[in-house]
Scaffold this active site. Structure first.
Site, short mmCIF file in Angstrom:
data_model
loop_
_atom_site.label_atom_id
_atom_site.label_comp_id
_atom_site.label_asym_id
_atom_site.label_seq_id
_atom_site.Cartn_x
_atom_site.Cartn_y
_atom_site.Cartn_z
N GLY A 17 0.78 -1.23 0.00
CA GLY A 17 0.00 0.00 0.00
C GLY A 17 0.81 1.28 0.00
O GLY A 17 0.32 2.32 0.46
N THR A 18 2.03 1.27 -0.54
CA THR A 18 2.79 2.53 -0.57
C THR A 18 2.15 3.52 -1.55
O THR A 18 2.22 4.73 -1.33
CB THR A 18 4.27 2.30 -0.95
OG1 THR A 18 4.34 1.72 -2.25
CG2 THR A 18 4.97 1.42 0.06
N ASN A 19 1.54 3.02 -2.59
CA ASN A 19 0.85 3.94 -3.51
C ASN A 19 -0.41 4.51 -2.85
O ASN A 19 -0.73 5.69 -3.04
CB ASN A 19 0.50 3.22 -4.83
CG ASN A 19 1.69 3.18 -5.76
OD1 ASN A 19 2.08 4.19 -6.33
ND2 ASN A 19 2.29 2.01 -5.90
N LEU A 53 -10.35 -7.60 -12.88
CA LEU A 53 -11.66 -7.03 -12.54
C LEU A 53 -12.80 -7.75 -13.27
O LEU A 53 -12.63 -8.18 -14.41
CB LEU A 53 -11.71 -5.56 -12.94
CG LEU A 53 -10.78 -4.59 -12.23
CD1 LEU A 53 -11.11 -3.16 -12.65
CD2 LEU A 53 -10.87 -4.72 -10.72
N ASN A 71 -5.15 2.67 -13.22
CA ASN A 71 -4.19 1.70 -12.68
C ASN A 71 -2.79 2.30 -12.75
O ASN A 71 -2.49 3.08 -13.64
CB ASN A 71 -4.26 0.43 -13.55
CG ASN A 71 -3.30 -0.65 -13.07
OD1 ASN A 71 -3.25 -0.97 -11.87
ND2 ASN A 71 -2.54 -1.21 -13.99
N HIS A 99 1.07 1.15 -13.30
CA HIS A 99 1.88 0.01 -13.76
C HIS A 99 3.36 0.41 -13.70
O HIS A 99 3.73 1.48 -14.19
CB HIS A 99 1.49 -0.39 -15.18
CG HIS A 99 2.26 -1.57 -15.66
ND1 HIS A 99 1.94 -2.86 -15.28
CD2 HIS A 99 3.36 -1.67 -16.45
CE1 HIS A 99 2.82 -3.69 -15.82
NE2 HIS A 99 3.69 -3.01 -16.53
C1 GRF Z 1 3.53 -1.16 -7.43
O1 GRF Z 1 4.80 -1.41 -7.98
C2 GRF Z 1 2.54 -0.94 -8.53
O2 GRF Z 1 3.06 -0.32 -9.64
C3 GRF Z 1 2.17 -2.34 -8.88
O3 GRF Z 1 2.14 -3.03 -7.64
C4 GRF Z 1 3.00 -2.39 -6.71
C5 GRF Z 1 2.20 -2.05 -5.50
O4 GRF Z 1 2.93 -1.55 -4.45
N1 GRF Z 1 0.96 -2.36 -9.67
P1 GRF Z 1 2.20 -0.91 -3.18
O5 GRF Z 1 1.24 -1.95 -2.62
O6 GRF Z 1 1.50 0.34 -3.60
O7 GRF Z 1 3.29 -0.63 -2.20
#
Ligand code: GRF
Length: 208
Positions: free
Chosen positions: A12-14, A94, A108, A110
Site C-alpha cells: 500500500g505505498t501507492n 476485474l 491503474n 503500472h
Molecule cells: C507497485 O509497484 C505498482 O506499480 C504495482 O504493484 C505495486 C504495488 O505496491 N501495480 P504498493 O502496494 O502500492 O506498495
C-alpha cells in the site's frame, strides 16, 4: 468533491502516496471513501485504518466461486458510489461488468513505461526482472485508464527512471516507486479530480 475508492493487494505505498497527497494539498477536490483489499493480511489495510479511512477485505478465498466473489466485490464498490476507482497494486482481474459500469473511471498504476514490459504475467517484481534481463537503460511507470485488455487503456501519465548497472529487481522496484509511481499517481488523481483529463479517440489528454 471526487469520491475515490482504492483497491489494493499488498504493502500500500501507492495508497499512502494518495493519502499523503490529499493531506498536503497536492491532490485537491478529492477524498477516499473506501479501501478494498483482496488480501486480509495486506499492510495497506493498516494504512487505511491509521488514516481513519473505511476499509474492507473481499477475498476470493472466502467465496465458493469466482462469480460469487465478483458479486461481493462489486457490491463493496457500488455501496460507496465512487466517482473514480484507483487500482494501486491490485492483483485481481476485474469483473467485466465493473469495467463496463465504470468506463473511463478506473485507473491503474503500472511499474513500466507501457507498452514495454506490460500485459499478462507482468506484475510486481517480475516487471523489473524482465527489464534487467533485457538490459534496457530507461524504465519508469505509467498511470492509465483500465479497459478490457491487460494494461491497454488510455495512458494519462508516464515518468522515466534510469536503470543502473548495479540494479537488482528490488533496487529498481524501489527507485521506480520513489521516482515515478508515488509522483504520477497523485498527480493523475488531482488532474482527474479537477477536470483536467479529456479522453478522445481512445487517448487521454491533459488540459492545461
Ligand atoms: C507497485 O509497484 C505498482 O506499480 C504495482 O504493484 C505495486 C504495488 O505496491 N501495480 P504498493 O502496494 O502500492 O506498495
Amino acid at each position: 468533491m471526487l469520491k475515490i475508492l482504492v483497491c489494493v493487494s499488498g504493502g500500500g505505498t501507492n495508497l499512502q502516496a494518495i493519502i499523503d497527497g490529499i493531506a498536503c494539498g497536492e491532490i485537491t477536490n478529492a477524498r477516499i471513501v473506501r479501501v478494498i483489499s483482496n488480501n486480509r493480511n495486506a499492510y495497506a489495510l493498516e494504512r487505511a485504518g491509521a488514516a481513519g479511512i473505511d476499509a474492507c477485505c473481499v477475498s476470493p478465498k472466502e467465496y465458493a466461486d469466482r462469480e460469487q466473489f465478483h458479486e461481493a466485490f462489486l457490491q463493496a464498490v457500488e455501496e460507496k458510489e465512487p466517482d473514480l476507482i484507483v487500482l494501486a497494486g491490485f492483483l485481481v482481474v476485474l469483473p467485466e461488468k465493473m469495467i463496463q459500469n465504470y468506463r473511463n473511471r478506473i485507473i491503474n498504476i503500472h511499474p513500466s513505461l507501457i507498452p514495454s514490459f506490460c500485459g499478462k504475467g507482468y506484475y510486481g517484481l517480475k516487471v523489473h526482472e524482465k527489464v534487467l534481463e533485457r538490459g534496457v537503460k530507461v524504465t519508469g511507470a505509467t498511470v492509465h485508464f483500465v479497459d478490457e485488455g491487460t494494461d491497454t487503456g488510455p495512458i494519462i501519465f508516464q515518468k522515466a527512471v534510469m536503470v543502473e548497472e548495479k540494479d537488482t529487481p528490488e533496487s529498481l522496484q524501489k527507485r521506480v516507486m520513489e521516482q515515478a509511481e508515488w509522483q504520477i499517481l497523485p498527480r493523475a488523481i488531482d488532474a482527474i479530480a479537477n477536470g483536467r483529463v479529456r479522453i478522445e479517440d481512445g487517448k487521454a489528454w491533459l488540459l492545461k
